[in-house]
Motif scaffolding. Sequence first.
Motif, PDB file in Angstrom:
ATOM      1  N   GLN A   1       0.382  -1.492  -0.100  1.00  0.00           N
ATOM      2  CA  GLN A   1      -0.553  -0.302  -0.046  1.00  0.00           C
ATOM      3  C   GLN A   1       0.828   0.894   0.088  1.00  0.00           C
ATOM      4  O   GLN A   1       0.090   2.502  -0.576  1.00  0.00           O
ATOM      5  CB  GLN A   1      -0.993  -0.031   1.193  1.00  0.00           C
ATOM      6  CG  GLN A   1      -1.662  -1.021   1.141  1.00  0.00           C
ATOM      7  CD  GLN A   1      -2.428  -1.466   1.844  1.00  0.00           C
ATOM      8  OE1 GLN A   1      -2.519  -0.432   3.765  1.00  0.00           O
ATOM      9  NE2 GLN A   1      -3.829  -1.679   2.796  1.00  0.00           N
ATOM     10  N   GLN A   2       2.191   1.208   0.770  1.00  0.00           N
ATOM     11  CA  GLN A   2       2.879   2.164   0.460  1.00  0.00           C
ATOM     12  C   GLN A   2       3.701   2.432  -0.914  1.00  0.00           C
ATOM     13  O   GLN A   2       4.130   4.067  -0.625  1.00  0.00           O
ATOM     14  CB  GLN A   2       3.645   2.379   1.685  1.00  0.00           C
ATOM     15  CG  GLN A   2       5.053   3.212   2.157  1.00  0.00           C
ATOM     16  CD  GLN A   2       3.617   4.763   2.329  1.00  0.00           C
ATOM     17  OE1 GLN A   2       3.345   4.688   3.227  1.00  0.00           O
ATOM     18  NE2 GLN A   2       4.280   6.263   1.674  1.00  0.00           N
TER      19      GLN A   2
ATOM     20  N   LYS B   1       0.688   3.990  -2.523  1.00  0.00           N
ATOM     21  CA  LYS B   1       0.823   5.720  -2.456  1.00  0.00           C
ATOM     22  C   LYS B   1       1.910   6.058  -3.042  1.00  0.00           C
ATOM     23  O   LYS B   1       1.868   7.545  -3.441  1.00  0.00           O
ATOM     24  CB  LYS B   1       0.996   5.985  -0.982  1.00  0.00           C
ATOM     25  CG  LYS B   1      -0.049   4.939  -0.632  1.00  0.00           C
ATOM     26  CD  LYS B   1      -0.682   5.534   1.117  1.00  0.00           C
ATOM     27  CE  LYS B   1      -1.927   4.624   1.816  1.00  0.00           C
ATOM     28  NZ  LYS B   1      -2.448   4.821   3.226  1.00  0.00           N
ATOM     29  N   ASP B   2       2.675   5.337  -2.562  1.00  0.00           N
ATOM     30  CA  ASP B   2       4.349   6.534  -3.847  1.00  0.00           C
ATOM     31  C   ASP B   2       4.573   6.325  -5.034  1.00  0.00           C
ATOM     32  O   ASP B   2       4.878   7.540  -5.662  1.00  0.00           O
ATOM     33  CB  ASP B   2       5.363   6.160  -3.060  1.00  0.00           C
ATOM     34  CG  ASP B   2       5.557   6.354  -1.683  1.00  0.00           C
ATOM     35  OD1 ASP B   2       4.847   6.920  -0.467  1.00  0.00           O
ATOM     36  OD2 ASP B   2       6.276   4.742  -1.033  1.00  0.00           O
TER      37      ASP B   2
ATOM     38  N   ARG C   1       1.912   9.108  -5.447  1.00  0.00           N
ATOM     39  CA  ARG C   1       1.921  10.574  -5.811  1.00  0.00           C
ATOM     40  C   ARG C   1       3.124  10.824  -6.392  1.00  0.00           C
ATOM     41  O   ARG C   1       3.174  11.816  -7.098  1.00  0.00           O
ATOM     42  CB  ARG C   1       2.536  10.682  -4.038  1.00  0.00           C
ATOM     43  CG  ARG C   1       3.159  12.044  -3.589  1.00  0.00           C
ATOM     44  CD  ARG C   1       3.836  12.047  -2.518  1.00  0.00           C
ATOM     45  NE  ARG C   1       2.147  11.132  -1.439  1.00  0.00           N
ATOM     46  CZ  ARG C   1       3.424  10.012  -1.214  1.00  0.00           C
ATOM     47  NH1 ARG C   1       4.008   9.276  -1.125  1.00  0.00           N
ATOM     48  NH2 ARG C   1       2.622   9.754   0.329  1.00  0.00           N
TER      49      ARG C   1
ATOM     50  N   ASP D   1      -7.112   8.032  -4.995  1.00  0.00           N
ATOM     51  CA  ASP D   1      -6.408   7.365  -5.536  1.00  0.00           C
ATOM     52  C   ASP D   1      -7.301   6.838  -7.275  1.00  0.00           C
ATOM     53  O   ASP D   1      -6.478   6.819  -8.199  1.00  0.00           O
ATOM     54  CB  ASP D   1      -5.438   6.068  -5.172  1.00  0.00           C
ATOM     55  CG  ASP D   1      -4.557   7.226  -3.751  1.00  0.00           C
ATOM     56  OD1 ASP D   1      -4.094   7.952  -4.832  1.00  0.00           O
ATOM     57  OD2 ASP D   1      -4.091   5.870  -3.177  1.00  0.00           O
TER      58      ASP D   1
END
Length: 464
Positions: free
Chosen positions: A352-353, A356-357, A360, A419
């Motif tokens: 998930q991180q 997200k990165d 972004r 997202d």
Amino acid sequence: MADDTGHLTQEHTEKIVQFQEVTGTEDLAEARSQLENHSWDLEAAVQDHLALRESPPPTPRASPQEMVDRGGGEGSGGDINRDDSDEGMDNTPRFGNTDRRSIFPTWPQSSLLSWGYYLITLPFRLTLSSLSSLFFFVYRIVYPYPRRLTDPLGDVLRFIGEYEMEYGQQHPAFFQGSYSQALSHAKSELKFMLVYLHCADHQDTPVFCRTTLSDLNLVEYVNNTMVFWGCSVTTAEGYRVSQALRENAYPFLALIVLRDGRMTVVGRLEGPSTPIQLTAQLQALVRDNEAHLVVARAERQERELTAALRLQQDEDYQESLRADQEKERKKQQEKEEADRKELEEKQKEEDQQRQKDNIRRLKMEMIDKVTREPEEGEEGVVHIVVKLPQGTRLERRFLKTDSLSSLYYYIFCHPDSPDRFQVTTNFPRQVVPCEPTAAEAQPPTFEEFHLPPRSMLFVSDLDA
């Protein structure tokens, strides 16, 4: 004898085998030790092992044929408590060992007449002794008693068949096995063992077999009380047993029982007897020696109880061990499951991180794809109001000729936008195809989609 290197000669090997067959000893080292302790005297070793040695030591006795000739010997009559020191105890006829006193009597002191008688009869005595020794030597060559055990079981079975052909089947049930097997069976069953040595040539044998051994009361008593084993002394097996039991007269019976951990002869019944006499003698011997079996049964029961208790303790221990192992297995399984879930959760969080990165980064990269906002009142302008899921309102002007992808990039690059999202009209509800896809890399323009100049659009989160 054994040579200097400690190897056994063939003679000693045969003696060890004979000792094992007669005594039922299975331990080769024990058999060799017993024979070595008795200077390789087979008879003495067997007697000592079976606790059969009599006191005082017996003198040489006549052969079974001589017993037949003299009718069973004096005073045989079945008395099991008489002193056997005056009777011979060896089945094998002796030669070369004649009592020298019969040839060379003590020095005569009475008179010259005695001297004369002695000198006159001396040649006759010497000649008679030599002829006697030669006769027995030739007799043993022509009619040797079997000394080598070849088929003990066959000897016993042949004897039983011949006995029943001669005297019928009304007799105590013979144990169909060798002497050592009968001993082992009686020992394991904790029963008395009655041994019958059969001499077909003896004058008292036919009457004994037809009247005494066929008596119904005696048959029933023996079958219910003891193991009955018999064999002919003319067979190898019977001869070996006769050497071990050292019978004096026929018919011969020996009662054996387990005493102090060893099969021991506790009664010897020799010579003819009536059924009533024989039954009474056996009953008396059984009463006198029943205590040995009672002790043996108590000891065996105690051993069995101890073994059962030990077995139960072992089973309880194994059950407890299995329960502990199961608990440990479940504990380990739970730990592994927890570790797996923790790893999956950690992996999920990392994914998930990472996602997200990536989002972004994409938002920063796609800002450049948002078209220029036209001025208010400029020709061909479309005024769009976008409402995000959390309630944020976005307003922006686009040209009618701009692709709907500009709207998508504008919403996507906003910090509050989801997202993954979908843009729809309010009424009628209609999905606005603004997201570029592999199938449609270039979405339609605002004009082509027929979006009104002033429109309210709604953004829905696809991951919610």
